[in-house]
Design an enzyme around this catalytic site. Structure first.
Site, PDB file in Angstrom:
ATOM      1  N   ASP A 132      41.933 -41.725  -5.034  1.00 47.94           N
ATOM      2  CA  ASP A 132      43.275 -42.108  -5.493  1.00 47.94           C
ATOM      3  C   ASP A 132      43.326 -43.522  -6.072  1.00 47.94           C
ATOM      4  OD1 ASP A 132      44.321 -39.708  -4.658  1.00 47.94           O
ATOM      5  OD2 ASP A 132      45.181 -40.498  -2.803  1.00 47.94           O
ATOM      6  N   LYS A 156      52.369 -44.216  -3.403  1.00 44.99           N
ATOM      7  CA  LYS A 156      52.559 -43.120  -4.371  1.00 44.99           C
ATOM      8  C   LYS A 156      53.031 -41.874  -3.645  1.00 44.99           C
ATOM      9  CE  LYS A 156      48.933 -40.315  -3.213  1.00 44.99           C
ATOM     10  NZ  LYS A 156      49.155 -39.159  -2.386  1.00 44.99           N
ATOM     11  N   PRO A 172      53.713 -46.901   5.329  1.00 45.93           N
ATOM     12  CA  PRO A 172      53.158 -46.317   6.553  1.00 45.93           C
ATOM     13  C   PRO A 172      51.702 -45.868   6.356  1.00 45.93           C
ATOM     14  CG  PRO A 172      54.949 -44.947   5.681  1.00 45.93           C
ATOM     15  CD  PRO A 172      54.910 -46.195   4.852  1.00 45.93           C
ATOM     16  N   ALA A 224      48.833 -42.995  -0.079  1.00 43.14           N
ATOM     17  CA  ALA A 224      47.767 -43.782  -0.720  1.00 43.14           C
ATOM     18  C   ALA A 224      47.898 -45.276  -0.443  1.00 43.14           C
ATOM     19  CB  ALA A 224      47.705 -43.523  -2.232  1.00 43.14           C
ATOM     20  N   GLY A 225      48.453 -45.620   0.713  1.00 43.58           N
ATOM     21  CA  GLY A 225      48.605 -47.046   1.035  1.00 43.58           C
ATOM     22  C   GLY A 225      47.273 -47.787   1.014  1.00 43.58           C
ATOM     23  N   GLY A 226      46.237 -47.209   1.626  1.00 41.15           N
ATOM     24  CA  GLY A 226      44.922 -47.845   1.663  1.00 41.15           C
ATOM     25  C   GLY A 226      44.323 -47.957   0.270  1.00 41.15           C
ATOM     26  N   SER A 227      44.426 -46.883  -0.516  1.00 42.49           N
ATOM     27  CA  SER A 227      43.891 -46.891  -1.887  1.00 42.49           C
ATOM     28  C   SER A 227      44.621 -47.911  -2.743  1.00 42.49           C
ATOM     29  CB  SER A 227      44.048 -45.512  -2.533  1.00 42.49           C
ATOM     30  OG  SER A 227      43.342 -44.554  -1.804  1.00 42.49           O
ATOM     31  N   GLY A 276      48.178 -43.719   7.077  1.00 40.96           N
ATOM     32  CA  GLY A 276      47.781 -42.328   7.366  1.00 40.96           C
ATOM     33  C   GLY A 276      48.874 -41.355   7.012  1.00 40.96           C
ATOM     34  N   ALA A 277      49.547 -41.615   5.905  1.00 48.38           N
ATOM     35  CA  ALA A 277      50.787 -40.896   5.611  1.00 48.38           C
ATOM     36  C   ALA A 277      50.713 -39.998   4.386  1.00 48.38           C
ATOM     37  CB  ALA A 277      51.923 -41.900   5.414  1.00 48.38           C
ATOM     38  N   GLY A 278      49.624 -40.099   3.597  1.00 46.46           N
ATOM     39  CA  GLY A 278      49.581 -39.344   2.337  1.00 46.46           C
ATOM     40  C   GLY A 278      50.263 -40.091   1.210  1.00 46.46           C
TER      41      GLY A 278
HETATM   42  O1  C5P Z   1      38.169 -40.022  -1.948  1.00 47.29           O
HETATM   43  P1  C5P Z   1      38.860 -40.163  -0.640  1.00 47.29           P
HETATM   44  O2  C5P Z   1      38.189 -41.148   0.275  1.00 47.29           O
HETATM   45  O3  C5P Z   1      40.316 -40.376  -0.762  1.00 47.29           O
HETATM   46  O4  C5P Z   1      38.717 -38.740   0.047  1.00 47.29           O
HETATM   47  C1  C5P Z   1      38.822 -38.549   1.427  1.00 47.29           C
HETATM   48  C2  C5P Z   1      38.300 -37.159   1.786  1.00 47.29           C
HETATM   49  O5  C5P Z   1      39.205 -36.150   1.316  1.00 47.29           O
HETATM   50  C3  C5P Z   1      36.976 -36.792   1.179  1.00 47.29           C
HETATM   51  O6  C5P Z   1      35.905 -37.228   1.988  1.00 47.29           O
HETATM   52  C4  C5P Z   1      37.041 -35.277   1.138  1.00 47.29           C
HETATM   53  O7  C5P Z   1      36.786 -34.737   2.402  1.00 47.29           O
HETATM   54  C5  C5P Z   1      38.509 -35.024   0.834  1.00 47.29           C
HETATM   55  N1  C5P Z   1      38.773 -34.869  -0.613  1.00 47.29           N
HETATM   56  C6  C5P Z   1      38.390 -33.711  -1.275  1.00 47.29           C
HETATM   57  N2  C5P Z   1      38.646 -33.576  -2.601  1.00 47.29           N
HETATM   58  C7  C5P Z   1      39.267 -34.553  -3.290  1.00 47.29           C
HETATM   59  C8  C5P Z   1      39.674 -35.736  -2.648  1.00 47.29           C
HETATM   60  C9  C5P Z   1      39.412 -35.859  -1.297  1.00 47.29           C
HETATM   61  O8  C5P Z   1      37.823 -32.790  -0.659  1.00 47.29           O
HETATM   62  N3  C5P Z   1      39.507 -34.386  -4.594  1.00 47.29           N
END
Ligand code: C5P
Length: 311
Positions: free
Chosen positions: A138, A11, A96, A102-105, A98-100
């Site tokens: 995500d 995404k 990729p 959401a590959g893992g999600s 760790g890229a932002g």
């Molecule tokens: O939910 P997820 O594992 O993707 O979030 C990773 C980290 O990003 C959370 O532990 C938190 O530190 C931060 N986060 C946040 N607010 C969000 C989503 C993520 O502070 N809405």
């Protein structure tokens, strides 16, 4: 059932606004998320020994409980009350890490949908979304994908019509050596911007409504030109990540780019185009500079759906 294939899309964030802090320590967000045709492939087959075994063609990824796929499988078994369920899962990784993006999600969402099917558990999509939200902000979005407003932690979804008015496409950049920790990015945001965070549900709802009725969604319906894209985490990541600054500068020079932004907590970057040809032309014309700066790049269209079973 012998084997099942699930496609797992990346995404991008067309909008990421940090509204404020929540009681649970997470950030209250207002986002527009969009799946793209950059896909991982998850192959699943059942096993009778009660074990969850994950393998992956990328040796850098964890294949134990550090991988959302395994956590999803264990959660599904526990909620179904069926500890004897087992599965082999093999992940072909193209998104990729760790890229932002959401590959893992997305992989977690693919495992949810795939195992629900493979094991015949019969959880409905809303039930799967509730399970998904327990494991990652995500993940609920990644199930349905397409174009959605995402509020709350990211799990409060309002599906939008598919973008109109163009055959929207993206050119995506990611430097292989760069990675951004999502908790770090939110922590930086808090340190640098907390004084300007909004407080209270009424203020949050006002911003949600502004996004619902704002120029971005109108532009995605082909009604007006794209406004500049907003990603509040870009403001904290850009100064800290030289590849983000370089990549944004390159994309801003791309001919026919309609808008440019970082995705999620970065460090991936994208430009939007009116069609895939334009995205590919930009990729070709920047090829020398992208190679010199060490970027990987992908040109692809937007995707109207989230995870999907291969027919
Ligand atoms: O939910 P997820 O594992 O993707 O979030 C990773 C980290 O990003 C959370 O532990 C938190 O530190 C931060 N986060 C946040 N607010 C969000 C989503 C993520 O502070 N809405």
């Amino acid at each position: 059932m012998a084997e099942l294939i699930v496609w797992s899309p990346a995404k991008i964030n067309l909008h990421l606004e940090v509204l404020g802090l929540r009681g649970d320590g997470f950030h209250e967000l207002a986002m527009v998320m969009q799946t793209i045709e950059l896909l991982d492939r998850l192959r699943l087959s059942p096993s009778a020994d009660g074990r969850i075994q994950l393998s992956c063609d990328n040796p850098n990824l964890p294949t134990d409980g550090g991988n959302l796929i395994v956590r999803v499988a264990e959660l599904l078994k526990a909620r179904a009350g069926l500890p004897e369920l087992g599965a082999h899962l093999h992940l072909e990784k193209r998104i990729p890490v760790g890229a932002g993006l959401a590959g893992g999600s997305s992989n977690g969402a693919a495992a949810l949908v795939g195992l629900n099917n493979l094991w015949g558990l019969g959880f409905s999509e809303p039930e799967l979304a509730v399970l998904a939200a327990e494991l990652g902000s995500d993940m609920p979005f990644c199930i349905g994908g397409g174009t959605q407003l995402c509020f709350g932690r990211g799990e409060r979804l309002e599906a939008q019509p598919a973008p109109q008015g163009a055959d929207w496409a993206v050119l995506l950049l990611k430097h292989p050596a760069a990675s951004v920790s999502t908790p770090w990015a939110y922590q930086q945001s808090r340190q640098q911007r907390q004084a300007s965070y909004l407080e209270g549900e009424a203020a949050f709802e006002q911003r949600r409504q502004a996004l619902r009725q704002g120029p971005l969604l109108r532009a995605l319906q082909g009604l007006e030109p794209l406004p500049p894209l907003r990603n509040d985490l870009q403001a904290v990541v850009e100064p800290a990540e030289v590849t983000v600054r370089q990549g944004l500068a390159l994309l801003r020079r791309a001919e026919a780019a309609l808008a440019v932004a970082m995705s999620g907590s970065g460090p991936s970057l994208f430009a939007l185009f009116a069609d895939l040809e334009a995205a590919r032309r930009a990729q070709a014309s920047l090829a020398g500079e992208l190679a010199a700066a060490g970027f990987d790049s992908w040109a692809c269209t937007l995707r109207p759906q989230g995870v999907s079973l291969e027919e």
